[in-house]
Design an enzyme around this catalytic site. Structure first.
Site, PDB file in Angstrom:
ATOM      1  N   ARG A  99      64.097   2.955  66.900  1.00 54.40           N
ATOM      2  CA  ARG A  99      65.103   2.782  67.959  1.00 54.40           C
ATOM      3  C   ARG A  99      64.687   1.856  69.083  1.00 54.40           C
ATOM      4  O   ARG A  99      65.490   1.094  69.599  1.00 54.40           O
ATOM      5  CB  ARG A  99      65.397   4.133  68.587  1.00 54.40           C
ATOM      6  CG  ARG A  99      66.335   4.889  67.776  1.00 54.40           C
ATOM      7  CD  ARG A  99      66.714   6.151  68.426  1.00 54.40           C
ATOM      8  NE  ARG A  99      67.556   6.807  67.441  1.00 54.40           N
ATOM      9  CZ  ARG A  99      67.946   8.051  67.508  1.00 54.40           C
ATOM     10  NH1 ARG A  99      67.567   8.800  68.511  1.00 54.40           N
ATOM     11  NH2 ARG A  99      68.704   8.553  66.577  1.00 54.40           N
ATOM     12  N   HIS A 108      69.191   8.256  76.323  1.00 50.28           N
ATOM     13  CA  HIS A 108      69.504   9.225  75.263  1.00 50.28           C
ATOM     14  C   HIS A 108      68.546  10.401  75.205  1.00 50.28           C
ATOM     15  O   HIS A 108      68.969  11.528  75.006  1.00 50.28           O
ATOM     16  CB  HIS A 108      69.479   8.466  73.936  1.00 50.28           C
ATOM     17  CG  HIS A 108      69.868   9.278  72.748  1.00 50.28           C
ATOM     18  ND1 HIS A 108      71.097   9.884  72.643  1.00 50.28           N
ATOM     19  CD2 HIS A 108      69.200   9.578  71.595  1.00 50.28           C
ATOM     20  CE1 HIS A 108      71.180  10.523  71.479  1.00 50.28           C
ATOM     21  NE2 HIS A 108      70.037  10.368  70.840  1.00 50.28           N
ATOM     22  N   ARG A 133      60.723   8.563  69.949  1.00 43.58           N
ATOM     23  CA  ARG A 133      61.101   9.593  68.979  1.00 43.58           C
ATOM     24  C   ARG A 133      61.666   8.986  67.699  1.00 43.58           C
ATOM     25  O   ARG A 133      62.505   8.093  67.727  1.00 43.58           O
ATOM     26  CB  ARG A 133      62.169  10.491  69.593  1.00 43.58           C
ATOM     27  CG  ARG A 133      62.756  11.478  68.602  1.00 43.58           C
ATOM     28  CD  ARG A 133      63.751  12.379  69.261  1.00 43.58           C
ATOM     29  NE  ARG A 133      64.962  11.698  69.628  1.00 43.58           N
ATOM     30  CZ  ARG A 133      66.163  11.978  69.143  1.00 43.58           C
ATOM     31  NH1 ARG A 133      66.316  12.941  68.255  1.00 43.58           N
ATOM     32  NH2 ARG A 133      67.234  11.332  69.546  1.00 43.58           N
TER      33      ARG A 133
HETATM   34  C1  LIG Z   1      75.102  12.552  71.489  1.00 45.62           C
HETATM   35  C2  LIG Z   1      73.772  13.022  70.977  1.00 45.62           C
HETATM   36  C3  LIG Z   1      73.480  12.924  69.632  1.00 45.62           C
HETATM   37  C4  LIG Z   1      72.263  13.395  69.147  1.00 45.62           C
HETATM   38  N1  LIG Z   1      72.018  13.368  67.792  1.00 45.62           N
HETATM   39  C5  LIG Z   1      70.887  13.952  67.321  1.00 45.62           C
HETATM   40  C6  LIG Z   1      70.674  14.101  65.915  1.00 45.62           C
HETATM   41  O1  LIG Z   1      71.497  13.713  65.094  1.00 45.62           O
HETATM   42  N2  LIG Z   1      69.520  14.713  65.503  1.00 45.62           N
HETATM   43  C7  LIG Z   1      68.579  15.178  66.383  1.00 45.62           C
HETATM   44  O2  LIG Z   1      67.554  15.708  65.941  1.00 45.62           O
HETATM   45  N3  LIG Z   1      68.772  15.047  67.705  1.00 45.62           N
HETATM   46  C8  LIG Z   1      69.899  14.481  68.193  1.00 45.62           C
HETATM   47  N4  LIG Z   1      70.090  14.388  69.546  1.00 45.62           N
HETATM   48  C9  LIG Z   1      69.069  14.946  70.443  1.00 45.62           C
HETATM   49  C10 LIG Z   1      69.161  16.452  70.402  1.00 45.62           C
HETATM   50  O3  LIG Z   1      70.515  16.848  70.346  1.00 45.62           O
HETATM   51  C11 LIG Z   1      68.500  17.076  71.633  1.00 45.62           C
HETATM   52  O4  LIG Z   1      67.251  16.518  71.859  1.00 45.62           O
HETATM   53  C12 LIG Z   1      68.335  18.571  71.419  1.00 45.62           C
HETATM   54  O5  LIG Z   1      69.565  19.153  71.051  1.00 45.62           O
HETATM   55  C13 LIG Z   1      67.778  19.217  72.678  1.00 45.62           C
HETATM   56  O6  LIG Z   1      67.799  20.602  72.483  1.00 45.62           O
HETATM   57  P1  LIG Z   1      67.259  21.555  73.628  1.00 45.62           P
HETATM   58  O7  LIG Z   1      67.495  22.939  73.119  1.00 45.62           O
HETATM   59  O8  LIG Z   1      65.899  21.154  74.008  1.00 45.62           O
HETATM   60  O9  LIG Z   1      68.208  21.246  74.885  1.00 45.62           O
HETATM   61  P2  LIG Z   1      69.796  21.175  75.024  1.00 45.62           P
HETATM   62  O10 LIG Z   1      70.509  21.365  73.751  1.00 45.62           O
HETATM   63  O11 LIG Z   1      70.096  19.950  75.810  1.00 45.62           O
HETATM   64  O12 LIG Z   1      70.137  22.460  75.908  1.00 45.62           O
HETATM   65  C14 LIG Z   1      69.727  22.547  77.255  1.00 45.62           C
HETATM   66  C15 LIG Z   1      70.182  23.880  77.789  1.00 45.62           C
HETATM   67  O13 LIG Z   1      69.573  24.105  79.055  1.00 45.62           O
HETATM   68  C16 LIG Z   1      70.537  24.559  79.964  1.00 45.62           C
HETATM   69  N5  LIG Z   1      70.106  24.270  81.321  1.00 45.62           N
HETATM   70  C17 LIG Z   1      69.677  23.110  81.868  1.00 45.62           C
HETATM   71  N6  LIG Z   1      69.334  23.295  83.158  1.00 45.62           N
HETATM   72  C18 LIG Z   1      69.561  24.600  83.437  1.00 45.62           C
HETATM   73  C19 LIG Z   1      69.407  25.411  84.588  1.00 45.62           C
HETATM   74  N7  LIG Z   1      68.939  24.933  85.748  1.00 45.62           N
HETATM   75  N8  LIG Z   1      69.748  26.723  84.512  1.00 45.62           N
HETATM   76  C20 LIG Z   1      70.234  27.261  83.362  1.00 45.62           C
HETATM   77  N9  LIG Z   1      70.383  26.531  82.235  1.00 45.62           N
HETATM   78  C21 LIG Z   1      70.049  25.230  82.276  1.00 45.62           C
HETATM   79  C22 LIG Z   1      71.808  23.848  79.545  1.00 45.62           C
HETATM   80  O14 LIG Z   1      72.922  24.512  80.093  1.00 45.62           O
HETATM   81  C23 LIG Z   1      71.688  23.998  78.013  1.00 45.62           C
HETATM   82  O15 LIG Z   1      72.106  25.287  77.625  1.00 45.62           O
HETATM   83  C24 LIG Z   1      71.302  13.918  70.038  1.00 45.62           C
HETATM   84  C25 LIG Z   1      71.601  14.006  71.403  1.00 45.62           C
HETATM   85  C26 LIG Z   1      72.824  13.575  71.878  1.00 45.62           C
HETATM   86  C27 LIG Z   1      73.120  13.687  73.334  1.00 45.62           C
END
Ligand SMILES: Cc1cc2nc3c(=O)[nH]c(=O)nc-3n(C[C@H](O)[C@H](O)[C@H](O)COP(=O)(O)OP(=O)(O)OC[C@H]3O[C@@H](n4cnc5c(N)ncnc54)[C@H](O)[C@@H]3O)c2cc1C
Length: 506
Positions: free
Chosen positions: A271, A332, A367
């Site tokens: 990327r 991203h 990544r």
């Molecule tokens: C459009 C898009 C497409 C993607 N496509 C892919 C893909 O195809 N494959 C892949 O592997 N990855 C992909 N990614 C990346 C991947 O989706 C993310 O890196 C991953 O889902 C992150 O997961 P996470 O559980 O760490 O955080 P997230 O799923 O971002 O969840 C964060 C959580 O923390 C909570 N939160 C934040 N701050 C607070 C606070 N102060 N108090 C309470 N809650 C809080 C939010 O409300 C949420 O519930 C993509 C990302 C995007 C945006």
């Protein structure tokens, strides 16, 4: 109001829900969420090596994309434990797309040497992962609560002992023997990003306040192909890399192939390389987007595989079956984050981090596509295992560390966007530091300063950190930049390793 549980998980994305699910049988867990994170928005899929594919090849591709900056032991955990975690997700009811013979459908994305991306609903993988994990967490009896965590409590002996959460118009204190940050990336610290608005780097600011370190904050990944809608604020629709995996190519506005001759994998290069070539083409031609040409792909394949992208294009009047798609890079993914060990432990007792907020070291300087949902599944479970084995109680008195409000969020976002985008240089980074100096130390300002401090320190180009004034990778920079807070509560380079690399022989 005060209550107590064993473990508070902040965040209900792939990482937080995986951690909660792994803990459900042994601990009383509470999951807090400020709204949808990135997980339900993920399109392309989950990378996983099985059958005729080899986890070692997956590890190799991960290291190549990460520009040699990945943690080898953690990458091994990712690729070796990944198939089991995906199998469990299927057992929990996740419906991945299958071929006619019933086998899992696997596609190719940038940087992968083998088609190993499993997907769901064509290009709606995150929504299905989210649905299956939420159903499993519910069935396991885990409690979830809507609210934004605005502070942590810490015991006088230095252990994190709970959270302060704003919910239903009041601030609630929840005591816990451990707190797991699973708050996702930093998208909302930029003017525009592919991330939804709840993803704003709160976990990064909370970790620093509690005394933890950050690492690799300069490695912010820009997705090469966000849909160019003309909108310059907020969440931008994504055009998944899997479209290029199926044969789409990037062209400049004059129709010339952008990636031809630029990399052996052309449009499927990692990327960072694709995003830089697009940025260079846009700068050369003075344009604000380029084209993604998917017209060589069979219409049936496009309809079946990319219903989300098709709908996003239609919403701006583009028919991707017959027309080229306007795209431009957008913020991203954060490759770095809170410094953790392989079980998610930060340097602060009782505080853990997992998923995009954590620097588990599996992404290195860039990544590999579709490795982050997998990271959440694998390391979420590892945190759960660690907290099942060992969870000491806190008995001494505690005090609060609380986030302050950002004074001028939009200005902070504009500064980060202007000076810490795909292309950076020392003069711009210094200007960013100056402009941020009057903007307090709220969470967005803290995130922005952390990125700027790290990007300023790293005087070389590596992975997704590109310094136009230091365009080459320099072996003297084979060290990670760590960030902590100074006595005024502002992010600064902390680590002896950083100092060594900065002051070592030139
Ligand atoms: C459009 C898009 C497409 C993607 N496509 C892919 C893909 O195809 N494959 C892949 O592997 N990855 C992909 N990614 C990346 C991947 O989706 C993310 O890196 C991953 O889902 C992150 O997961 P996470 O559980 O760490 O955080 P997230 O799923 O971002 O969840 C964060 C959580 O923390 C909570 N939160 C934040 N701050 C607070 C606070 N102060 N108090 C309470 N809650 C809080 C939010 O409300 C949420 O519930 C993509 C990302 C995007 C945006």
């Amino acid at each position: 109001m005060t209550r107590a549980v064993d473990v508070v998980v902040i965040g209900a994305g792939a990482a937080g829900l995986s951690a909660a699910l792994g803990l459900a049988a042994t601990r009383q867990v509470l999951v807090l969420s400020a709204g949808d994170g990135s997980t339900p928005w993920a399109q392309g899929g989950v990378s996983v090596a099985f059958g005729d594919d080899d986890p070692l090849d997956h590890a190799h591709d991960t290291h190549v994309a990460g520009a040699g900056f990945c943690d080898p032991r953690n990458v091994r955990a990712l690729v070796e434990e990944g198939p089991q975690r995906v199998a469990e997700l299927i057992a929990h009811g996740a419906l991945f797309d299958r071929r006619e013979d019933g086998s899992l459908s696997r596609t190719l994305e940038g940087g992968h040497s083998h088609p190993r991306i499993v997907h769901a609903g064509g290009d709606a993988t995150g929504a299905e992962v989210d649905r299956a994990l939420r159903a499993a967490v519910r069935a396991a009896g885990v409690e979830t609560m809507a609210g934004r965590v605005i502070g942590l409590t810490k015991s006088t002996s230095g252990r994190v002992s709970g959270v302060l959460v704003e919910t239903g118009g009041e601030t609630v204190r929840i005591d816990a023997r451990a707190v797991v940050l699973a708050t996702g990336g930093i998208g909302n610290a930029y003017l525009a990003s592919t991330n939804p608005s709840a993803v704003r780097g709160d976990g990064i600011a909370l970790a620093l306040l509690a005394g933890a370190s950050l690492v690799d904050m300069e490695f912010v990944q820009f997705h090469p192909t966000a849909l160019f809608t003309g909108q310059t604020r907020g969440q931008l629709p994504l055009v998944t890399e899997a479209v290029r995996g199926e044969g789409a190519v990037l062209r400049d506005l004059r129709g010339r192939l952008i990636m031809a001759g630029r990399h052996p994998r052309a449009d499927l290069a990692p990327r960072d390389i694709v995003a830089r070539e697009i940025e260079a083409a846009m700068r050369r031609d003075g344009t604000d987007h380029v084209w993604l040409d998917a017209r060589s792909i069979e219409p049936d394949v496009l309809r079946r595989r990319f219903p989300t992208v098709l709908a996003s294009c239609a919403s701006i009047g583009v028919d991707m079956l017959s027309e080229q798609i306007p795209v431009a890079p957008a913020e991203h993914f954060l490759c770095g984050g809170v410094q953790v060990d392989r079980d998610g432990a930060t340097g602060v007792p009782g505080l853990y981090a997992v998923g995009e907020v954590a620097a588990s070291g599996v992404h290195g300087a860039n990544r590999l596509a579709s490795n982050s949902l997998l990271e959440g599944l694998v390391f979420g479970r590892r945190v759960a295992t660690a907290l099942t084995l060992d969870l000491p109680a806190t008995t001494d008195r505690s005090y609060d560390v609380v986030l302050t409000e950002d004074r001028e969020p939009e200005r902070i976002r504009a500064i980060l966007t202007k000076y810490a985008g795909i292309r950076r240089d020392g003069a711009g980074l210094n200007a960013a530091a100056d402009e941020l100096s009057a903007l307090g130390n709220g969470p967005l300002a803290t995130v922005a300063r952390s990125v700027i401090v790290a990007a300023t320190a790293r005087e070389e180009s590596r992975g997704c950190h590109w310094r136009s004034d230091h365009p080459h990778t320099d072996d003297r920079w084979n060290e990670h930049v760590a960030i902590g807070l100074d006595e005024e509560g502002l992010p600064t380079t902390r680590d002896a390793a950083t100092q060594r690399a900065r002051t070592g022989p030139r």
